[in-house]
Scaffold this active site. Structure first.
Site, PDB file in Angstrom:
ATOM      1  N   CYS A  56      20.941 -69.750  89.191  1.00 57.97           N
ATOM      2  CA  CYS A  56      21.558 -69.436  90.500  1.00 57.97           C
ATOM      3  C   CYS A  56      21.656 -67.957  90.788  1.00 57.97           C
ATOM      4  O   CYS A  56      22.229 -67.547  91.820  1.00 57.97           O
ATOM      5  CB  CYS A  56      22.932 -70.084  90.566  1.00 57.97           C
ATOM      6  SG  CYS A  56      22.867 -71.880  90.625  1.00 57.97           S
ATOM      7  N   GLU A  86      23.282 -65.396  89.426  1.00 59.16           N
ATOM      8  CA  GLU A  86      24.478 -64.575  89.255  1.00 59.16           C
ATOM      9  C   GLU A  86      24.542 -63.850  87.925  1.00 59.16           C
ATOM     10  O   GLU A  86      25.439 -63.040  87.701  1.00 59.16           O
ATOM     11  CB  GLU A  86      25.754 -65.421  89.433  1.00 59.16           C
ATOM     12  CG  GLU A  86      26.092 -66.358  88.284  1.00 59.16           C
ATOM     13  CD  GLU A  86      25.445 -67.722  88.421  1.00 59.16           C
ATOM     14  OE1 GLU A  86      25.923 -68.665  87.766  1.00 59.16           O
ATOM     15  OE2 GLU A  86      24.461 -67.844  89.175  1.00 59.16           O
ATOM     16  N   ASN A 116      19.535 -66.154  85.580  1.00 60.03           N
ATOM     17  CA  ASN A 116      19.795 -67.579  85.384  1.00 60.03           C
ATOM     18  C   ASN A 116      19.438 -68.351  86.657  1.00 60.03           C
ATOM     19  O   ASN A 116      19.085 -67.753  87.676  1.00 60.03           O
ATOM     20  CB  ASN A 116      21.263 -67.782  84.994  1.00 60.03           C
ATOM     21  CG  ASN A 116      22.190 -67.564  86.170  1.00 60.03           C
ATOM     22  OD1 ASN A 116      22.024 -66.624  86.939  1.00 60.03           O
ATOM     23  ND2 ASN A 116      23.173 -68.431  86.319  1.00 60.03           N
TER      24      ASN A 116
END
Length: 591
Positions: free
Chosen positions: A273, A275, A271
């Protein structure tokens, strides 16, 4: 513990992005009504399974959100109980090496952005620039040129003005266009809707450490295109990240070693960011526990019973979200319902350490972090097992590493919690404090001023509060040079630029050791840092078995999210920012 008030800054964010508006554009919902809307919608899933009482669970969900103890990702807060009903934060859209696939992916990403989600892409399957295009007799323009198409489409959508489009672009380190990709954001204004990360292999890192060359492979022909120096490429990554904040690194072999469903294929992307590593078309629902609300009144110790109850609630909430969700793509619906991945995480970790008077990055903080995440992991996996006993295992469990009972292929993820931590009035994710007083750029350029309430409280209780001290904080990213601040407070309120690279990575690595998804953590460096500090961060993060790394040097990106306040007025009563109103200075908190 009493329900906390919604702060003035949080209310601005909620009114701008989250609360329902009427046809005239005016807000027609209160924060309390939003929490009730979301709780009612998510708890309604229980009617399908008949194993938990709908009204009882609605009340639990509502109170946890109202009391800012647990908050789901932004699309759930925005869309649950509305006509849109798209509740996932993050998606991965696959791209194959054809014009049809590329532009289908553009369309799919647009649908995701329109409903409030972010998208990750691997461009590694695309043939390199200058390669042959057999159907036309022309030459290919390469992955970076097509990334610009995705960027322009994202800019046009802007997610209805509620969440600005967010993308992650990933390219394997052995792709022939890797150098062009590394420098893709060095041109001013380029790819503004993208984070970019290089998918780095263990072999590459080993060769870089030994000073060896490695092969770049054309994905169309699967043949070696040329051989380059691994140390040179890693140094190019470090110098570009030093200059612009991009690229990050995704340690793709570490990601796939912990792939929970290897029978469904390899993971190629994450995704926006980083994570949540996801399979093609997969999406994930995230939620975070506010550690700052897991303490008793005036206590310096976590209430472990409360934390256990909140973990159980969070897992049940997020599992319900999967069924309540209305997916923008049918392909996504199939894979999400097959794997039922969720990502429960934490925010307020820096607040937790400050309450305990423990220095972020110290040996004691690492012990606390490990004990915390092991406890959360055990409780989350138990909750997932309990749900599976009444509702069934996730359908793809036969293609996974699990034997059952297991409701969710993944249960944990540490998200950055940028906006929901503002709503909850706590520190972001597992990040250290950026500063004690700072501004956050949100809402299309609006600057929201924040002053750390825990520091103000500690200063008042410790007898070292003064207006002069608060003024000094507005132009400083650290309290370490302030003589009037005692050592205990300096340790408790250490800020990002006071913490060594290795200490910051150590915190990330401790959480990653027990998190089945991944961990979003920015390694913050002062402006005076060199590119070699970035290189050191890459190497150390890989050695500590992190799944990825993002390094940001202060001032290297135009329009950075957090900055020092500068010269402003702070309220002498609560230490929060003042604003000019009708010719007088008014406190945003005291009123």
């Amino acid at each position: 513990m009493n329900s906390p008030p919604i702060s003035a800054n949080a209310l601005q964010v909620l009114e701008k992005r989250y609360l329902i508006k009427g046809e005239d554009g005016k807000v027609i919902e209160t924060p309390d009504q939003m929490f009730r809307r979301v709780a009612r919608n998510v708890a309604a899933v229980n009617d399908h399974y008949h194993d938990r009482k709908r009204a009882e669970e609605e009340e639990k969900f509502y109170r946890a959100m109202r009391d800012l103890e647990f908050l789901p990702n932004s699309p759930t807060l925005m869309n649950a109980g509305t006509d849109l009903q798209q509740l996932s934060a993050c998606f991965v859209v696959p791209i194959d090496d054809s014009i049809e696939s590329i532009y289908t992916a553009v369309k799919q990403a647009a649908l995701i952005h329109q409903t409030g989600g972010g998208a990750g892409f691997s461009f590694s399957r695309l043939r390199p620039a200058g390669d042959a295009v057999k159907s036309t007799g022309g030459i290919a323009s390469g992955p970076v040129s097509f990334m610009k198409v995705f960027d322009a489409a994202t800019e046009a959508i802007k997610q209805g003005g509620r969440r600005r489009g967010a993308n992650m672009g990933i390219l394997r380190v052995d792709h022939p266009d890797v150098e062009r990709f590394i420098s893709a954001k060095e041109e001013s204004g380029a790819l503004t809707n993208f984070n970019i990360s290089v998918a780095v292999t263990d072999e590459f890192m080993e060769k870089a450490g030994k000073g060896e060359d490695y092969d770049l492979v054309n994905p169309r022909t699967d043949k070696v295109s040329r051989t380059v120096s691994a140390p040179y490429i890693l140094e190019r990554m470090a110098t570009s990240a030093w200059n612009t904040g991009d690229p990050g690194a995704i340690f793709i072999d570490a990601v796939n070693r912990s792939n929970p469903t290897p029978g469904l294929g390899d993971i190629e992307a994450t995704n926006p960011c980083g994570e949540v590593p996801l399979l093609p078309f997969e999406a994930c629902n995230l939620g975070s526990i506010n550690l700052d609300r897991m303490f008793g009144d005036d206590s310096a110790e976590l209430d472990m019973d409360k934390l256990a109850r909140t973990v159980d609630l969070g897992v049940r909430f997020l599992d319900n979200v999967i069924d309540a969700n209305r997916f923008p793509l049918e392909e996504t619906r199939a894979v999400v319902l097959g794997n039922r991945k969720i990502g429960l995480g934490v925010m307020g970790f820096a607040d937790m350490l400050a309450r305990m008077r423990v220095r972020y990055g110290s040996k004691r903080s690492l012990e606390i972090a490990e004990n915390l995440i092991v406890f959360i992991k055990d409780k989350a996996e138990k909750a997932s097992g309990d749900i599976a006993r009444s509702r069934g295992d996730f359908p793809n469990i036969s293609k996974s590493i699990f034997k059952g009972p297991r409701r969710n292929a993944t249960v944990l993820s540490i998200a950055p919690t940028g906006t929901i931590s503002m709503i909850a009035s706590c520190s972001s994710g597992i990040e250290p404090y950026y500063a004690i007083a700072y501004t956050k750029n949100v809402l299309g350029g609006q600057r929201l001023m924040e002053v750390n309430p825990h520091f103000v409280s500690a200063a008042v209780k410790g007898g070292f509060y003064s207006e002069e001290l608060m003024r000094k904080l507005t132009t400083s990213l650290s309290v370490q040079g302030l003589d009037e601040v005692p050592k205990e407070a300096k340790d408790a309120f250490v800020t990002a630029h006071d913490i060594e690279v290795e200490e910051q990575v150590d915190v990330q690595a401790v959480f990653q050791k027990h998190v089945d998804n991944a961990v979003s953590k920015t390694i913050n460096l002062p402006e005076s840092s060199s590119w070699k500090d970035v290189l050191r961060a890459y190497q150390y993060a890989h050695s500590k078995k992190c799944k990825g790394i993002t390094v940001y040097r202060e001032g290297s990106r135009q329009g950075q999210v957090l900055t020092a306040l500068g010269s402003i007025s702070l309220c002498p009563h609560c230490g929060q920012p003042m604003r000019a109103e009708e010719g007088a200075m008014q406190c945003e908190s005291c009123g």
